[in-house]
Design an enzyme around this catalytic site. Structure first.
Site: not given
Ligand code: TMP
Ligand code: MG
Length: 293
Positions: A43, A45, A90, A158-159, A207, A232
């Site tokens: 992942d 973030d 979340e 990644s989201a 995912k 994470d």
């Molecule tokens: P990841 O899958 O790479 O960890 O990314 C997702 C993270 O992005 C999740 O923990 C929440 C964050 N996020 C924000 O900080 N601001 C936003 O507007 C959105 C939609 C997600």
């Molecule tokens: Mg993450």
């Protein structure tokens, strides 16, 4: 083979291992099979990037766009409002995933619709990343270079926002040829203005169903039947669901927030849980063991 290093890690207070025998034998098996059999799925973030640096919370991909005054004030206000509502949900271990999914879809939809009204240009993204607080974990550059040197594929799932995370990697490390990114990528009009996102939205809990699992990615790597998964969030555990020919899988989870409340849940899901550690040290120590020739 010497496992004293892994024994050392096990004795660190912030490293939690539910089943040491399983972890030890999985590490031994992966090491025995060598780098040719290994692939890594991570992942982005708060897994490849830090959660905190010197007491300050670091930006996620989305938050990079909220820092500074690159984008209009209304965007920063609205995006912060949204995060203040949805981020605690979340991360709340007492809210079941089935209840979180519609909330996450709501968050991503609202955030992405909002972004499309801000007139972001492709060129402005690099500037925003350069001046932001987003930071790869210490040791991430070593990990990327090591995987590249041994030709071990790295899937970053990644989201966050693909356009942002690629800039982070290019600026703070190297985007090597063994790396593949699956994320939310922006679409731009003929005047280079961002107007939306490509394809299916990826949020933290889908995912497992994303197009990557129906693509050739995992089938082309069928011979690499050993997987190291880094995440994470609980949803990150589904990132390698498309890999059907799996012999050994080791999952490593970073627990960055709500540590006391979430430790039991994380330990029941991840093989190794690393608490409040902003480095890649534990992962890199394991990598050194499994790739020692
Ligand atoms: P990841 O899958 O790479 O960890 O990314 C997702 C993270 O992005 C999740 O923990 C929440 C964050 N996020 C924000 O900080 N601001 C936003 O507007 C959105 C939609 C997600
Ligand atoms: Mg993450």
């Amino acid at each position: 083979m010497k496992y004293s290093k892994i024994e050392e890690l096990r004795n660190q207070k912030h490293v939690h291992i539910r089943d040491w025998d399983f972890v030890k034998s999985t590490i031994e098996n992966i090491a025995k099979d060598g780098p040719e059999k290994l692939q890594v799925v991570a992942d982005f973030d708060r897994t490849l990037t830090k959660h905190m640096n010197k007491g300050t919370v670091c930006a996620t991909c989305h938050r990079v766009l909220e820092e500074g005054d690159h984008l209009p004030e209304f965007f920063r206000i609205k995006a912060t409002e949204l995060r203040d509502i949805y981020f605690p949900l979340e991360m709340n271990p007492n809210v079941p995933v089935s209840e979180k999914i519609p909330l996450m879809i709501e968050w991503w939809t609202k955030a992405h619709d909002l972004l499309a009204t801000c007139g972001i240009t492709k060129q402005s993204i690099r500037k925003m990343v350069e001046t932001s607080t987003v930071m790869l974990r210490d040791g991430c550059v070593w990990l990327f270079d090591h995987l590249h040197a041994l030709d071990i594929p790295l899937l970053i799932f990644s989201a966050g926002i693909g356009d942002v995370l690629e800039e982070v990697i290019r600026i703070q490390a190297t985007h090597h040829s063994n790396m593949k990114v699956v994320s939310n990528y922006m679409t731009f009009d003929e005047c280079d203005r961002m107007v939306g996102f490509q394809g299916e939205m990826i949020h933290v809990y889908n995912k497992n169903e994303n197009a990557i699992h129906n693509s050739d990615y995992f089938s082309n790597l069928e011979k690499r039947s050993n997987i190291l998964l880094l995440g994470d969030g609980i949803g990150d555990l589904r990132m390698a669901d498309g890999a059907t020919n799996m012999t050994n899988k080791l999952t490593i989870g970073f627990l960055n927030v709500k540590i006391e409340e979430s430790l039991e849940l994380y330990m029941s899901k991840y093989d190794i849980v690393i608490c409040a550690d902003e480095s890649m040290d534990v992962v890199n120590s394991i990598m050194k063991i499994v790739t020692a020739q």
